[in-house]
Write a protein that holds these residues in place. Structure first.
Motif, PDB file in Angstrom:
ATOM      1  N   GLY A  87       0.788  -1.227   0.000  1.00  0.00           N
ATOM      2  CA  GLY A  87       0.000   0.000   0.000  1.00  0.00           C
ATOM      3  C   GLY A  87       0.820   1.277   0.000  1.00  0.00           C
ATOM      4  O   GLY A  87       0.443   2.263   0.614  1.00  0.00           O
ATOM      5  N   VAL A  88       1.931   1.270  -0.724  1.00  0.00           N
ATOM      6  CA  VAL A  88       2.797   2.452  -0.788  1.00  0.00           C
ATOM      7  C   VAL A  88       2.080   3.541  -1.581  1.00  0.00           C
ATOM      8  O   VAL A  88       1.575   3.299  -2.679  1.00  0.00           O
ATOM      9  CB  VAL A  88       4.149   2.100  -1.454  1.00  0.00           C
ATOM     10  N   ALA A  89       2.008   4.734  -1.016  1.00  0.00           N
ATOM     11  CA  ALA A  89       1.338   5.859  -1.689  1.00  0.00           C
ATOM     12  C   ALA A  89       2.121   6.269  -2.936  1.00  0.00           C
ATOM     13  O   ALA A  89       3.342   6.113  -3.003  1.00  0.00           O
ATOM     14  CB  ALA A  89       1.239   7.042  -0.724  1.00  0.00           C
ATOM     15  N   ASP A  90       1.402   6.796  -3.930  1.00  0.00           N
ATOM     16  CA  ASP A  90       2.063   7.292  -5.134  1.00  0.00           C
ATOM     17  C   ASP A  90       3.079   8.362  -4.755  1.00  0.00           C
ATOM     18  O   ASP A  90       2.851   9.165  -3.849  1.00  0.00           O
ATOM     19  CB  ASP A  90       1.036   7.898  -6.100  1.00  0.00           C
ATOM     20  N   GLY A  91       4.215   8.349  -5.435  1.00  0.00           N
ATOM     21  CA  GLY A  91       5.236   9.351  -5.172  1.00  0.00           C
ATOM     22  C   GLY A  91       6.613   8.853  -5.564  1.00  0.00           C
ATOM     23  O   GLY A  91       6.779   7.734  -6.059  1.00  0.00           O
ATOM     24  N   ASP A  92       7.591   9.704  -5.359  1.00  0.00           N
ATOM     25  CA  ASP A  92       8.990   9.374  -5.627  1.00  0.00           C
ATOM     26  C   ASP A  92       9.653   8.951  -4.325  1.00  0.00           C
ATOM     27  O   ASP A  92       9.470   9.605  -3.287  1.00  0.00           O
ATOM     28  CB  ASP A  92       9.729  10.586  -6.213  1.00  0.00           C
ATOM     29  N   TYR A  93      10.450   7.887  -4.366  1.00  0.00           N
ATOM     30  CA  TYR A  93      11.073   7.325  -3.175  1.00  0.00           C
ATOM     31  C   TYR A  93      12.555   7.057  -3.402  1.00  0.00           C
ATOM     32  O   TYR A  93      12.988   6.848  -4.538  1.00  0.00           O
ATOM     33  CB  TYR A  93      10.393   6.004  -2.784  1.00  0.00           C
ATOM     34  N   GLN A  94      13.292   7.012  -2.308  1.00  0.00           N
ATOM     35  CA  GLN A  94      14.694   6.609  -2.325  1.00  0.00           C
ATOM     36  C   GLN A  94      14.900   5.566  -1.226  1.00  0.00           C
ATOM     37  O   GLN A  94      14.408   5.730  -0.097  1.00  0.00           O
ATOM     38  CB  GLN A  94      15.622   7.791  -2.090  1.00  0.00           C
ATOM     39  N   VAL A  95      15.629   4.502  -1.554  1.00  0.00           N
ATOM     40  CA  VAL A  95      15.927   3.444  -0.594  1.00  0.00           C
ATOM     41  C   VAL A  95      17.425   3.447  -0.306  1.00  0.00           C
ATOM     42  O   VAL A  95      18.244   3.423  -1.228  1.00  0.00           O
ATOM     43  CB  VAL A  95      15.520   2.056  -1.142  1.00  0.00           C
ATOM     44  N   THR A  96      17.767   3.492   0.978  1.00  0.00           N
ATOM     45  CA  THR A  96      19.145   3.330   1.425  1.00  0.00           C
ATOM     46  C   THR A  96      19.156   2.189   2.433  1.00  0.00           C
ATOM     47  O   THR A  96      18.123   1.875   3.047  1.00  0.00           O
ATOM     48  CB  THR A  96      19.692   4.616   2.065  1.00  0.00           C
ATOM     49  N   TRP A  97      20.319   1.552   2.620  1.00  0.00           N
ATOM     50  CA  TRP A  97      20.365   0.400   3.522  1.00  0.00           C
ATOM     51  C   TRP A  97      21.766   0.190   4.082  1.00  0.00           C
ATOM     52  O   TRP A  97      22.742   0.725   3.570  1.00  0.00           O
ATOM     53  CB  TRP A  97      19.881  -0.855   2.811  1.00  0.00           C
TER      54      TRP A  97
END
Length: 148
Positions: A87-97
Motif C-alpha cells: 500500500g505504498v502511496a504514489d510518489g517518488d522514493y529513495q531506498v538506502t540500507w
C-alpha cells in the motif's frame, strides 16, 4: 619462583585469547550482502541476499518528500530474507540500507556503510503529473538491483 612460573604460564595461555578478542575483522567481499527490490503496483518488495558465512543485521530506509520509514531485519548466513511493504502511496522514493555482522563487516549504501557497496536506489510509484509513470509497463518496474 612459583609465582614467576605461574605468571609466565598465564601469559602464554592468555595470548591467543587476547589476540582473538582484538583481531581485526575479516575482509568481506562487497557482493556478499546485497539488496534486490521489486515493485508491483503499490507493493514494494525488499530481498536481502547474504552469501557471507555470518548472520547479518540490516536496516533500510524508504524516504519520500514527506515521510521516512525505517525497517530492520536479520538475514541468516548463506540465505535470503524477503520483506514486503504494501500500500505504498504514489510518489517518488529513495531506498538506502546498511547491514553488519558481529565481526564488524559492513555492506550498504553510501553514507551508511564504510566503504559503501551500493548506491541509493530511487523509484516512482504510480503516475504523477509530469511523470510518464513506471517504465517497463503497467504494474511496476520489476526487479531493481543496487549495482551488483
Amino acid at each position: 619462583m612459583k609465582n614467576s612460573v605461574r605468571t609466565a604460564a598465564t601469559a602464554v595461555l592468555a595470548a591467543p585469547l587476547v589476540a582473538a578478542v582484538f583481531a581485526a575483522p575479516a575482509n568481506a567481499a562487497p557482493g556478499d550482502v546485497r539488496l534486490s527490490t521489486g515493485l508491483q503496483g503499490n507493493n514494494f518488495t525488499f530481498t536481502f541476499f547474504n552469501d557471507s558465512p555470518n548472520q547479518v543485521e540490516c536496516d533500510w530506509f524508504v524516504d519520500s518528500a514527506t515521510t521516512q520509514r525505517t525497517f530492520s531485519g536479520v538475514v541468516r548466513a548463506e540465505s535470503q530474507s524477503e520483506y514486503t511493504l504494501g500500500g505504498v502511496a504514489d510518489g517518488d522514493y529513495q531506498v538506502t540500507w546498511f547491514c553488519t555482522d558481529t565481526s564488524g563487516n559492513q555492506w550498504g549504501t553510501d553514507g551508511l556503510s564504510n566503504p559503501p557497496t551500493a548506491s541509493p536506489e530511487t523509484f516512482t510509484v504510480g503516475e504523477l503529473p509530469g511523470n510518464p509513470g513506471n517504465p517497463g509497463g503497467p504494474g511496476g518496474m520489476g526487479s531493481l538491483d543496487f549495482g551488483f
